[in-house]
Design an enzyme around this catalytic site. Structure first.
Site, PDB file in Angstrom:
ATOM      1  N   LYS A 143      32.859  29.944  39.277  1.00  0.00           N
ATOM      2  CA  LYS A 143      31.951  30.569  40.253  1.00  0.00           C
ATOM      3  C   LYS A 143      30.524  30.055  40.063  1.00  0.00           C
ATOM      4  O   LYS A 143      29.794  29.850  41.023  1.00  0.00           O
ATOM      5  CB  LYS A 143      31.946  32.089  40.071  1.00  0.00           C
ATOM      6  CG  LYS A 143      33.198  32.750  40.612  1.00  0.00           C
ATOM      7  CD  LYS A 143      33.049  34.251  40.639  1.00  0.00           C
ATOM      8  CE  LYS A 143      33.171  34.851  39.263  1.00  0.00           C
ATOM      9  NZ  LYS A 143      34.354  35.653  39.027  1.00  0.00           N
ATOM     10  N   ASP A 155      39.427  31.413  42.616  1.00  0.00           N
ATOM     11  CA  ASP A 155      39.096  32.546  41.746  1.00  0.00           C
ATOM     12  C   ASP A 155      39.184  33.855  42.513  1.00  0.00           C
ATOM     13  O   ASP A 155      39.614  34.873  41.964  1.00  0.00           O
ATOM     14  CB  ASP A 155      37.709  32.384  41.118  1.00  0.00           C
ATOM     15  CG  ASP A 155      37.393  33.561  40.197  1.00  0.00           C
ATOM     16  OD1 ASP A 155      38.164  33.767  39.241  1.00  0.00           O
ATOM     17  OD2 ASP A 155      36.437  34.295  40.462  1.00  0.00           O
ATOM     18  N   ARG A 184      45.004  38.916  38.853  1.00  0.00           N
ATOM     19  CA  ARG A 184      44.950  39.254  37.416  1.00  0.00           C
ATOM     20  C   ARG A 184      44.762  40.745  37.218  1.00  0.00           C
ATOM     21  O   ARG A 184      45.338  41.350  36.318  1.00  0.00           O
ATOM     22  CB  ARG A 184      43.799  38.485  36.742  1.00  0.00           C
ATOM     23  CG  ARG A 184      44.117  37.034  36.517  1.00  0.00           C
ATOM     24  CD  ARG A 184      42.875  36.245  36.153  1.00  0.00           C
ATOM     25  NE  ARG A 184      42.224  36.743  34.980  1.00  0.00           N
ATOM     26  CZ  ARG A 184      40.899  36.685  34.775  1.00  0.00           C
ATOM     27  NH1 ARG A 184      40.105  36.132  35.661  1.00  0.00           N
ATOM     28  NH2 ARG A 184      40.374  37.174  33.673  1.00  0.00           N
ATOM     29  N   HIS A 227      25.712  36.479  34.228  1.00  0.00           N
ATOM     30  CA  HIS A 227      27.061  36.982  34.486  1.00  0.00           C
ATOM     31  C   HIS A 227      27.524  37.783  33.287  1.00  0.00           C
ATOM     32  O   HIS A 227      27.335  37.381  32.149  1.00  0.00           O
ATOM     33  CB  HIS A 227      28.024  35.822  34.745  1.00  0.00           C
ATOM     34  CG  HIS A 227      29.256  36.254  35.467  1.00  0.00           C
ATOM     35  ND1 HIS A 227      29.378  36.163  36.841  1.00  0.00           N
ATOM     36  CD2 HIS A 227      30.393  36.818  35.023  1.00  0.00           C
ATOM     37  CE1 HIS A 227      30.549  36.641  37.196  1.00  0.00           C
ATOM     38  NE2 HIS A 227      31.191  37.043  36.114  1.00  0.00           N
ATOM     39  N   SER A 244      37.311  31.603  35.328  1.00  0.00           N
ATOM     40  CA  SER A 244      36.896  32.483  36.424  1.00  0.00           C
ATOM     41  C   SER A 244      35.367  32.497  36.536  1.00  0.00           C
ATOM     42  O   SER A 244      34.799  32.289  37.616  1.00  0.00           O
ATOM     43  CB  SER A 244      37.427  33.896  36.140  1.00  0.00           C
ATOM     44  OG  SER A 244      36.799  34.840  36.958  1.00  0.00           O
TER      45      SER A 244
HETATM   46  N1  URA Z   1      34.148  38.372  35.209  1.00  0.00           N
HETATM   47  C1  URA Z   1      34.683  37.379  35.963  1.00  0.00           C
HETATM   48  O1  URA Z   1      34.059  36.881  36.896  1.00  0.00           O
HETATM   49  N2  URA Z   1      35.904  36.948  35.649  1.00  0.00           N
HETATM   50  C2  URA Z   1      36.614  37.447  34.634  1.00  0.00           C
HETATM   51  O2  URA Z   1      37.695  36.981  34.412  1.00  0.00           O
HETATM   52  C3  URA Z   1      36.067  38.482  33.863  1.00  0.00           C
HETATM   53  C4  URA Z   1      34.815  38.929  34.170  1.00  0.00           C
END
Ligand code: URA
Length: 435
Positions: A187, A161, A168, A82, A183
């Protein structure tokens, strides 16, 4: 419990209890707390921050706002990566098929663009037919069959999220460590990843502008990974210029495809190989960096990574003609190369400004439900440290509207700074943080 009390307590700098956090997340997910109250709460969190304990509770509340996937029956060990978000960051599009082609199952739930930073879901949706709304059952079946899934967040996985992320984006509350940690990690928990490589971006085109902030974010996520029993490694990488050349959805898909065919920009290729190697080591496929890099290089060179990407596009309903012949992907009407106004060494390329210019062209969102134009974007032709000759194309803008084209040319030009004396090239990575 009342939402206004929770908002007021955070506004006043109090530490929220686990019950307050769970209440707020559950009620917001169910639609009982409206967006305007959640927006106020996000701003309070942004301004006041959260303790490690609050961040931990927020992450778990968000992860359990929907289902938590158990993928053990189709894949004994699932790896994921990620990125914290950047400009021109198409690493997932190359790395996930590369690692899957090395025999590691990859299931990745990926996001939409956030602020000036692009999102993999928006990029993938440039491929006609490509579905980013797989159900849990579809995700599992595809993982079992071809060992790779790149999908958006389903309504039943970390739904909190899904809502908060979009909110956001529209309320200037993205650059907050507890909000980013919760966040991303919610996930990862919900999607069932066992081993996770985090690509934490630092620089003018990242949410973390300094090495110190990026380190805090990386450490917070590695700590969280340890607390929930996942193997997590964070790499802090440079985002003081766009990664690769292309910024914009379809343009980035084309560049990722070129990279899978062993072309593409050198920085993107190297970045992808390093991230892939970390994933191979974290999951035990390779014992050291050399072995991992060799495996990744061979897999890229053999074409196996490209075939894995193609299989994934096909499995998710995408029309493979568009990836076999990427020139068929959405194209902008106006393509304008902009010449360098002077000769000199490139000192900086403000990636955030380029990201914003692409949003203004229509390639990203100002508001949650804005439609986006997948054909527009910018291609930069030089990297920091390069010597540029006056009059050679510095960058190229792809646009569908004359006024927006002119504005983008000006904004991207202003994002480039020159010097008469040689300047250092930027590193790709700064630090590696492991648990
Ligand atoms: N990627 C995400 O999944 N969430 C964030 O808040 C920033 C980058």
């Amino acid at each position: 419990m009342h939402a206004t009390d929770v908002i007021a307590r955070k506004r006043n700098g109090a530490e929220l209890s686990q019950e307050e956090i769970e209440f707020f997340i559950q009620e917001y997910t169910r639609g009982e707390i409206p967006d305007y109250q959640a927006a106020a709460w996000l701003m309070a969190v942004y301004l006041r921050g959260m303790t490690d304990r609050e961040t931990h509770d927020l992450t778990l509340a968000m992860a359990h706002s929907g289902d938590v996937l158990d993928l053990k029956d189709v894949a004994p060990l699932v790896v994921d990566k990620h990125s914290t978000g950047g400009v021109g960051d198409k690493v997932s599009l190359v790395v996930t098929p590369l690692v899957a082609a090395c025999g590691l199952p990859v299931a990745k739930m990926t996001g939409r663009g956030l602020g000036f930073s692009g999102g993999t879901v928006d990029k993938l949706e440039s491929i006609p037919g490509y579905r980013t709304d797989l159900s849990k059952a579809e995700l599992k079946a595809q993982l079992g069959e071809i060992g790779i899934v790149l999908t958006g967040q389903t309504a039943d996985l970390a739904p909190a999220d899904l809502k908060l992320y979009a909110l956001r984006d529209a309320t200037a509350t993205v650059e907050s460590i507890p909000l980013i940690v919760s966040s991303i990690m919610s996930k990862k928990i919900a999607a069932g990843a066992d081993a996770i490589v985090l690509d934490v971006k630092m620089g003018n085109g990242a949410f973390m502008k300094t090495l110190e902030d990026a380190e805090d974010l990386a450490k917070a996520m590695v700590l969280m990974g340890g607390q929930i029993g996942r193997r997590v490694v964070a790499l802090i990488s440079d985002m003081n210029q766009p990664l690769g050349w292309a910024v914009g959805n379809a343009l980035e898909i084309r560049e990722a495809i070129n990279t899978l065919h062993e072309g593409g920009p050198a920085d993107l290729r190297e970045h992808c190989l390093v991230v892939a190697a970390e994933m191979l080591m974290l999951s035990g496929k390779a014992t050291d960096t050399n072995a991992a890099l060799t495996l990744a290089l061979e897999t890229l060179a053999s074409g196996a990574a490209w075939h894995k990407f193609r299989d994934m596009v096909e499995a998710q309903g995408g029309d493979v003609h568009y990836v076999d012949e990427p020139e068929r992907l959405p194209k902008a009407r106006l393509v304008e190369p902009v010449p360098a106004p002077r000769s000199g060494y490139l000192v900086s390329v403000d990636a955030a400004e380029i990201g914003k210019a692409v949003v203004e062209l229509g390639g990203g969102r100002e508001k949650i439900d804005d439609p986006i134009d997948r054909s527009v974007g910018a291609i930069v032709h030089y990297k920091v440290g390069d010597l540029v000759q006056k009059g050679t194309p510095l960058f190229t803008i792809h646009a569908n509207d004359e006024a927006r084209l002119a504005a983008a040319c000006e904004q991207v030009l202003a994002a480039h700074t020159f010097s008469d004396t040689p300047t250092h090239r930027l590193p790709l990575f700064y630090r590696r943080i492991a648990g």
